[in-house]
Scaffold this motif. Structure first.
Motif, PDB file in Angstrom:
ATOM      1  N   TYR A 181       0.871  -1.172   0.000  1.00 57.24           N
ATOM      2  CA  TYR A 181       0.000   0.000   0.000  1.00 57.24           C
ATOM      3  C   TYR A 181       0.910   1.225   0.000  1.00 57.24           C
ATOM      4  O   TYR A 181       1.604   1.492   0.980  1.00 57.24           O
ATOM      5  N   HIS A 192     -11.077  -4.139  -4.393  1.00 56.52           N
ATOM      6  CA  HIS A 192     -12.255  -4.655  -3.701  1.00 56.52           C
ATOM      7  C   HIS A 192     -12.589  -6.081  -4.105  1.00 56.52           C
ATOM      8  O   HIS A 192     -13.353  -6.764  -3.418  1.00 56.52           O
ATOM      9  N   LYS A 246      -8.414  -6.818  -0.546  1.00 57.19           N
ATOM     10  CA  LYS A 246      -9.274  -6.800   0.637  1.00 57.19           C
ATOM     11  C   LYS A 246      -8.456  -6.955   1.917  1.00 57.19           C
ATOM     12  O   LYS A 246      -8.805  -6.404   2.960  1.00 57.19           O
ATOM     13  N   LEU A 290      -7.175  -3.512   2.669  1.00 57.69           N
ATOM     14  CA  LEU A 290      -8.282  -2.657   3.109  1.00 57.69           C
ATOM     15  C   LEU A 290      -8.705  -2.989   4.534  1.00 57.69           C
ATOM     16  O   LEU A 290      -9.068  -2.111   5.316  1.00 57.69           O
ATOM     17  N   ARG A 291      -8.655  -4.256   4.870  1.00 59.04           N
ATOM     18  CA  ARG A 291      -9.026  -4.665   6.225  1.00 59.04           C
ATOM     19  C   ARG A 291      -8.079  -4.081   7.269  1.00 59.04           C
ATOM     20  O   ARG A 291      -8.480  -3.753   8.383  1.00 59.04           O
ATOM     21  N   LEU A 327      -6.321  -1.228   7.019  1.00 56.38           N
ATOM     22  CA  LEU A 327      -6.286   0.230   7.066  1.00 56.38           C
ATOM     23  C   LEU A 327      -7.164   0.761   8.192  1.00 56.38           C
ATOM     24  O   LEU A 327      -8.164   0.140   8.568  1.00 56.38           O
ATOM     25  N   ASP A 340      -9.909   3.532   9.729  1.00 56.48           N
ATOM     26  CA  ASP A 340     -11.181   3.941   9.123  1.00 56.48           C
ATOM     27  C   ASP A 340     -11.008   5.090   8.137  1.00 56.48           C
ATOM     28  O   ASP A 340     -11.611   5.089   7.053  1.00 56.48           O
ATOM     29  N   ARG A 373      -9.309   3.904   4.902  1.00 58.45           N
ATOM     30  CA  ARG A 373     -10.209   3.035   4.142  1.00 58.45           C
ATOM     31  C   ARG A 373     -11.300   3.855   3.465  1.00 58.45           C
ATOM     32  O   ARG A 373     -11.620   3.636   2.293  1.00 58.45           O
ATOM     33  N   ARG A 374     -11.875   4.821   4.186  1.00 54.50           N
ATOM     34  CA  ARG A 374     -12.904   5.676   3.587  1.00 54.50           C
ATOM     35  C   ARG A 374     -12.334   6.447   2.399  1.00 54.50           C
ATOM     36  O   ARG A 374     -12.994   6.598   1.369  1.00 54.50           O
ATOM     37  N   TYR A 411      -9.825   5.578   0.471  1.00 54.70           N
ATOM     38  CA  TYR A 411      -9.617   4.658  -0.652  1.00 54.70           C
ATOM     39  C   TYR A 411     -10.946   4.364  -1.352  1.00 54.70           C
ATOM     40  O   TYR A 411     -11.031   4.436  -2.590  1.00 54.70           O
ATOM     41  N   ILE A 463     -17.557  -3.684   3.532  1.00 54.07           N
ATOM     42  CA  ILE A 463     -17.046  -3.328   4.863  1.00 54.07           C
ATOM     43  C   ILE A 463     -17.436  -4.381   5.882  1.00 54.07           C
ATOM     44  O   ILE A 463     -16.640  -4.737   6.762  1.00 54.07           O
TER      45      ILE A 463
END
Length: 249
Positions: free
Chosen positions: A106, A136, A142, A145-146, A148, A150, A153-154, A156, A177
């Motif tokens: 990332y 996604h 994923k 993303l998990r 990151l 909040d 993640r928002r 992204y 989510i």
């Protein structure tokens, strides 16, 4: 005749830059034939330039014959420059599970593939959609993303549409989510034909200091595999990769 000879070195430099631009457009590498076509060069000339650029460290040749940018074009702390250190762990994972192994990082708000280690008995998935637009829909994406927070993640998800890649792709943010935040016994994420019909992927996170990424493998969806063994092998390999990355901190 003198003018033409004087312009020859400049032409070679221009061709080299065109080849390096073509290589840079393929994060997971591309063969000489594709690079020559992208750069608009004859194949024989492209082969000669690719060899020279590889010898000088500007490019790196993968086991499958493809080319990626080399250390000289990345800087000492880039993901690609670390591959030589951690690639043996990916190769061991591939050989243990007979599956292509993938590593992502990332960086700058994007999930990028740093390396793919595949082979004749462990072919990689066809990356038919750029990974930047498919986080996604992949276990690798994923998984990142998990991990990151909040806010990240928002950010992204606000910048990336949840494209419908297959009938199994999660395209609703709330559903994605919920899946990311669901509790499991191990930090494992899967995609079941969400990126590519006929392919299942499993991934775990990779951490080292402030660096975040994911390590995963792909299988044919109809192939039988032992989930516990895959998870244990992935976690052990992720620890080895994280230790290798720590040496650069």
């Amino acid at each position: 005749m003198g003018d033409r000879a004087g312009h020859a070195p400049i032409t070679s430099v221009q061709h080299a830059f065109r080849l390096m631009e073509a290589v840079g457009a393929h994060e997971s590498g591309a063969p000489a034939e594709r690079l020559a076509r992208d750069a608009g060069l004859p194949l024989d000339g492209a082969h000669e330039l690719l060899r020279s650029l590889t010898q000088d460290g500007y490019l790196r040749r993968l086991d499958d014959g493809g080319y990626v940018l080399g250390a000289k074009l990345h800087g000492g702390h880039s993901a690609q420059d670390l591959v030589n250190r951690i690639r043996p762990a990916l190769a061991a994972l591939r050989d243990d599970l007979s599956a292509a192994a993938y590593l992502t990082f990332y960086e700058d708000g994007e999930i990028r593939i740093a390396e793919i280690v595949d082979g004749p008995k462990a072919p990689k998935v066809d990356l038919w959609v750029g990974f930047k637009d498919a986080g996604h829909a992949t276990a690798l994406g994923k998984c990142v993303l998990r991990e990151l927070d909040d806010e990240a993640r928002r950010d992204y998800l606000a910048r990336h549409a949840l494209a419908d890649l297959t009938p199994r792709t999660i395209t609703h943010r709330e559903e994605l989510i919920r899946q990311l935040e669901s509790s499991t016994s191990a930090p494992v994420m899967m995609d079941r034909e969400e990126y590519d019909l006929g392919t299942t992927c499993i991934a775990v996170p990779v951490h080292s200091g402030n660096r975040l990424g994911s390590l995963g493998v792909s299988f044919r969806a109809d192939r039988m595999y032992r989930t516990r063994h895959v998870t244990e092998s992935l976690l052990a390999s992720a620890n080895r990769v994280s230790r290798g990355l720590a040496l650069d901190l």
